[in-house]
Design a protein around this motif. Structure first.
Motif, PDB file in Angstrom:
ATOM      1  N   SER A 132       0.286  -6.095   2.705  1.00  0.00           N
ATOM      2  CA  SER A 132       0.006  -4.694   2.333  1.00  0.00           C
ATOM      3  C   SER A 132       0.956  -3.753   3.054  1.00  0.00           C
ATOM      4  O   SER A 132       1.369  -2.732   2.504  1.00  0.00           O
ATOM      5  CB  SER A 132      -1.439  -4.344   2.701  1.00  0.00           C
ATOM      6  N   ILE A 157       5.951 -15.558  -4.025  1.00  0.00           N
ATOM      7  CA  ILE A 157       6.921 -14.980  -4.955  1.00  0.00           C
ATOM      8  C   ILE A 157       6.738 -15.646  -6.325  1.00  0.00           C
ATOM      9  O   ILE A 157       6.975 -16.847  -6.491  1.00  0.00           O
ATOM     10  CB  ILE A 157       8.365 -15.156  -4.430  1.00  0.00           C
ATOM     11  N   THR A 158       6.301 -14.822  -7.265  1.00  0.00           N
ATOM     12  CA  THR A 158       6.008 -15.321  -8.603  1.00  0.00           C
ATOM     13  C   THR A 158       7.289 -15.782  -9.288  1.00  0.00           C
ATOM     14  O   THR A 158       8.248 -15.017  -9.393  1.00  0.00           O
ATOM     15  CB  THR A 158       5.341 -14.215  -9.450  1.00  0.00           C
ATOM     16  N   VAL A 373      -5.598  -1.129  -1.022  1.00  0.00           N
ATOM     17  CA  VAL A 373      -4.371  -0.369  -0.755  1.00  0.00           C
ATOM     18  C   VAL A 373      -4.116   0.637  -1.892  1.00  0.00           C
ATOM     19  O   VAL A 373      -3.676   1.766  -1.648  1.00  0.00           O
ATOM     20  CB  VAL A 373      -3.182  -1.338  -0.542  1.00  0.00           C
ATOM     21  N   ASN A 376      -5.977   3.668  -1.359  1.00  0.00           N
ATOM     22  CA  ASN A 376      -5.256   4.555  -0.429  1.00  0.00           C
ATOM     23  C   ASN A 376      -4.213   5.371  -1.182  1.00  0.00           C
ATOM     24  O   ASN A 376      -4.020   6.554  -0.906  1.00  0.00           O
ATOM     25  CB  ASN A 376      -4.553   3.746   0.669  1.00  0.00           C
TER      26      ASN A 376
HETATM   27  C1  LIG Z   1      -0.688 -14.644  -7.611  1.00  0.00           C
HETATM   28  C2  LIG Z   1       0.061 -13.703  -6.728  1.00  0.00           C
HETATM   29  C3  LIG Z   1       1.343 -13.341  -7.083  1.00  0.00           C
HETATM   30  C4  LIG Z   1       2.103 -12.534  -6.231  1.00  0.00           C
HETATM   31  N1  LIG Z   1       3.395 -12.255  -6.592  1.00  0.00           N
HETATM   32  C5  LIG Z   1       4.184 -11.589  -5.710  1.00  0.00           C
HETATM   33  C6  LIG Z   1       5.570 -11.411  -5.994  1.00  0.00           C
HETATM   34  O1  LIG Z   1       6.070 -11.834  -7.044  1.00  0.00           O
HETATM   35  N2  LIG Z   1       6.331 -10.778  -5.088  1.00  0.00           N
HETATM   36  C7  LIG Z   1       5.830 -10.310  -3.911  1.00  0.00           C
HETATM   37  O2  LIG Z   1       6.589  -9.731  -3.147  1.00  0.00           O
HETATM   38  N3  LIG Z   1       4.528 -10.458  -3.606  1.00  0.00           N
HETATM   39  C8  LIG Z   1       3.687 -11.101  -4.480  1.00  0.00           C
HETATM   40  N4  LIG Z   1       2.357 -11.302  -4.189  1.00  0.00           N
HETATM   41  C9  LIG Z   1       1.845 -10.862  -2.902  1.00  0.00           C
HETATM   42  C10 LIG Z   1       0.947  -9.641  -2.985  1.00  0.00           C
HETATM   43  O3  LIG Z   1       1.688  -8.500  -3.296  1.00  0.00           O
HETATM   44  C11 LIG Z   1       0.210  -9.537  -1.642  1.00  0.00           C
HETATM   45  O4  LIG Z   1      -0.707 -10.611  -1.610  1.00  0.00           O
HETATM   46  C12 LIG Z   1      -0.515  -8.228  -1.464  1.00  0.00           C
HETATM   47  O5  LIG Z   1       0.394  -7.174  -1.302  1.00  0.00           O
HETATM   48  C13 LIG Z   1      -1.454  -8.261  -0.245  1.00  0.00           C
HETATM   49  O6  LIG Z   1      -0.823  -8.758   0.877  1.00  0.00           O
HETATM   50  P1  LIG Z   1      -1.513  -9.943   1.705  1.00  0.00           P
HETATM   51  O7  LIG Z   1      -1.858 -11.042   0.784  1.00  0.00           O
HETATM   52  O8  LIG Z   1      -0.626 -10.267   2.835  1.00  0.00           O
HETATM   53  O9  LIG Z   1      -2.877  -9.334   2.217  1.00  0.00           O
HETATM   54  P2  LIG Z   1      -3.068  -8.475   3.562  1.00  0.00           P
HETATM   55  O10 LIG Z   1      -2.107  -7.346   3.572  1.00  0.00           O
HETATM   56  O11 LIG Z   1      -3.119  -9.389   4.722  1.00  0.00           O
HETATM   57  O12 LIG Z   1      -4.510  -7.853   3.330  1.00  0.00           O
HETATM   58  C14 LIG Z   1      -5.720  -8.555   3.624  1.00  0.00           C
HETATM   59  C15 LIG Z   1      -6.890  -7.669   3.199  1.00  0.00           C
HETATM   60  O13 LIG Z   1      -6.890  -6.457   3.970  1.00  0.00           O
HETATM   61  C16 LIG Z   1      -6.878  -5.335   3.104  1.00  0.00           C
HETATM   62  N5  LIG Z   1      -6.082  -4.252   3.706  1.00  0.00           N
HETATM   63  C17 LIG Z   1      -4.844  -4.347   4.256  1.00  0.00           C
HETATM   64  N6  LIG Z   1      -4.444  -3.142   4.666  1.00  0.00           N
HETATM   65  C18 LIG Z   1      -5.418  -2.261   4.350  1.00  0.00           C
HETATM   66  C19 LIG Z   1      -5.596  -0.852   4.523  1.00  0.00           C
HETATM   67  N7  LIG Z   1      -4.663  -0.099   5.076  1.00  0.00           N
HETATM   68  N8  LIG Z   1      -6.747  -0.285   4.058  1.00  0.00           N
HETATM   69  C20 LIG Z   1      -7.715  -1.056   3.497  1.00  0.00           C
HETATM   70  N9  LIG Z   1      -7.607  -2.387   3.318  1.00  0.00           N
HETATM   71  C21 LIG Z   1      -6.470  -2.977   3.733  1.00  0.00           C
HETATM   72  C22 LIG Z   1      -6.226  -5.847   1.828  1.00  0.00           C
HETATM   73  O14 LIG Z   1      -6.563  -5.038   0.719  1.00  0.00           O
HETATM   74  C23 LIG Z   1      -6.803  -7.262   1.733  1.00  0.00           C
HETATM   75  O15 LIG Z   1      -8.074  -7.227   1.161  1.00  0.00           O
HETATM   76  C24 LIG Z   1       1.547 -12.053  -5.029  1.00  0.00           C
HETATM   77  C25 LIG Z   1       0.234 -12.387  -4.700  1.00  0.00           C
HETATM   78  C26 LIG Z   1      -0.511 -13.203  -5.536  1.00  0.00           C
HETATM   79  C27 LIG Z   1      -1.917 -13.563  -5.153  1.00  0.00           C
END
Ligand SMILES: Cc1cc2nc3c(=O)[nH]c(=O)nc-3n(C[C@H](O)[C@H](O)[C@H](O)COP(=O)(O)OP(=O)(O)OC[C@H]3O[C@@H](n4cnc5c(N)ncnc54)[C@H](O)[C@@H]3O)c2cc1C
Length: 395
Positions: A132, A157-158, A373, A376
């Motif tokens: 995030s 990374i999709t 997020v 937000n």
């Molecule tokens: C199937 C799939 C495909 C994806 N494809 C891509 C892609 O092609 N390229 C790429 O770059 N990324 C990709 N992602 C990654 C995706 O963008 C991230 O999973 C996402 O941004 C969340 O990051 P994280 O998983 O590290 O969760 P974290 O950031 O660790 O968050 C954990 C939890 O805490 C919450 N949280 C974090 N910060 C806050 C805040 N400030 N306020 C409230 N809640 C908060 C989150 O909402 C979540 O519920 C993909 C993910 C999935 C599941």
């Protein structure tokens, strides 16, 4: 004009996409899920039906269509195969739209040719320690003479392993080690040295598209691979993320399509399945459930179409895209869950598509910006101020 305000051409496009979705795309969906193989055959179908590269301007070989046109195709395809819907997202929105908006002529030509020949570009932002909080990324691009050396790790990374074109976000440093901003670099798998697909993530759903860990080890690229928006590197990340609003609308659309598909199955089944000597749709408990499902879907569709329309001549509005993604992803999960319930034990079986749809749709409150997020983002837009999330941001 019809009730959704679609033009005659858009209704035709929708019909074409629905026909494709109901044919081979539907037939192959369970197999794609079971084998976890990228559906290259469906990519050919999409190419033939001109449903990829639709938003690429005509001067680069595309059709110059708008976001809503792409949304109509994605919505129809996702009703039977979410994986195919996602391929339509990423060949019309996201990385390709960022390159088409901000790339050099050479970059645009290369990206357009690759997408139109069937490549689904990968967008590489997320890292193990920066999800995030994307600004916390540690992947870095160091200027060395007339080259950049990129080092770091991205995950989830999709398309990792099937995509060729990659748009890789990294912190850019000049030759003296000064931080210049976050930039997006173009690289091609199997051509750019130092780009390694390290691991495939085992996913709950959407199994036909690999999610991968990608390592960059002294990945060596020329400055001409850097996509620089007009406001320069300092604002580069913000501008590139504006392009990402199109992908958010696309992700919301896939969730919408899956839920519409599940709802239709439940509606049909409720007229066929009899218990207590009558079709189950004669029970008010289920009638109200169908009513609630249809209300959620209509509201979600209106938000998605509205967000898509807001991007006329540019990118979808950030607030509208975030609202559409939060509402649609959460309600789509609820609708699919309710649809599965209509089938009783059968809904829990892998012989019907409901359990696959339930696994597939669960992703959409996570990928492309989590629901939290994006709330937000919505709040920041309403309050017209930045809402810093770091502890020192509040001091
Ligand atoms: C199937 C799939 C495909 C994806 N494809 C891509 C892609 O092609 N390229 C790429 O770059 N990324 C990709 N992602 C990654 C995706 O963008 C991230 O999973 C996402 O941004 C969340 O990051 P994280 O998983 O590290 O969760 P974290 O950031 O660790 O968050 C954990 C939890 O805490 C919450 N949280 C974090 N910060 C806050 C805040 N400030 N306020 C409230 N809640 C908060 C989150 O909402 C979540 O519920 C993909 C993910 C999935 C599941």
């Amino acid at each position: 004009m019809n009730p959704s305000g679609l033009s005659a051409d858009q209704v035709k496009l929708q019909a074409r996409a629905r026909e494709l979705a109901a044919g081979l795309v539907a037939t192959r969906a369970a197999e794609v899920d079971r084998t976890e193989q990228y559906p290259w055959d469906n990519v050919e179908l999409l190419k033939d039906a001109k449903l990829i590269g639709m938003t690429i301007p005509t001067q680069y070989g595309g059709q110059g269509k708008n976001w809503l046109d792409a949304v109509l195709a994605i919505e129809a395809l996702s009703a039977t195969c979410a994986v195919t819907g996602r391929i339509a997202v990423e060949t019309n929105m996201g990385a390709i739209s960022a390159v088409m908006a901000y790339g050099s002529d050479e970059q645009k030509k290369m990206a357009a040719d690759m997408v139109l020949s069937g490549d689904k570009p990968a967008i590489c932002i997320t890292e193990p320690d920066a999800g995030s909080d994307a600004n916390g990324m540690t992947t870095r691009a160091d200027k060395k003479g007339n080259r950049y050396l990129i080092n770091g790790r991205k995950h989830w990374i999709t398309g990792g392993g099937v995509s060729r074109l990659h748009l890789i976000f990294a912190k850019v440093y000049d030759e003296k080690g000064n931080f210049e901003g976050i930039g997006g670099f173009l690289a091609i798998r199997d051509e750019t040295k130092g780009l390694k697909i390290t691991k495939r993530e085992p996913t709950m759903g959407l199994r036909g598209i690999p999610e991968a860990v990608i390592d960059f080890e002294d990945m060596d690229v020329p400055p001409s691979s850097l996509v620089i928006p007009p406001r320069g590197l300092k604002k580069g990340f913000a501008d590139l993320m504006t392009a990402y609003n199109s992908q958010r609308v696309g992700a919301a659309t896939v969730a919408l399509g899956i839920a519409q598909g599940a709802y239709q199955l439940a509606l049909d089944w409720s007229g066929k399945r009899e218990q207590f000597g009558r079709p189950i749709n004669e029970f008010q408990g289920l009638q109200w459930k169908l009513a609630d499902m249809s209300i959620k879907l209509s509201a979600a569709q209106a938000l998605v179409y509205n967000a898509a329309r807001s991007g006329e001549g540019g990118f979808p509005d950030m607030l509208l895209a975030a609202q559409a993604k939060v509402f649609t992803s959460e309600n789509a999960i609820a609708v699919v869950n309710d649809a599965l319930q209509f089938f009783g034990a059968r809904g829990y079986s892998r012989e019907l598509p409901l359990e696959r749809m339930a696994r597939d749709v669960r992703m959409f409150t996570i990928g492309g910006g989590t629901a939290e997020v994006l709330r937000n983002v919505v709040a920041g837009a309403l309050l017209k101020k930045k809402l810093p999330q770091t502890r020192d941001g509040w001091t």
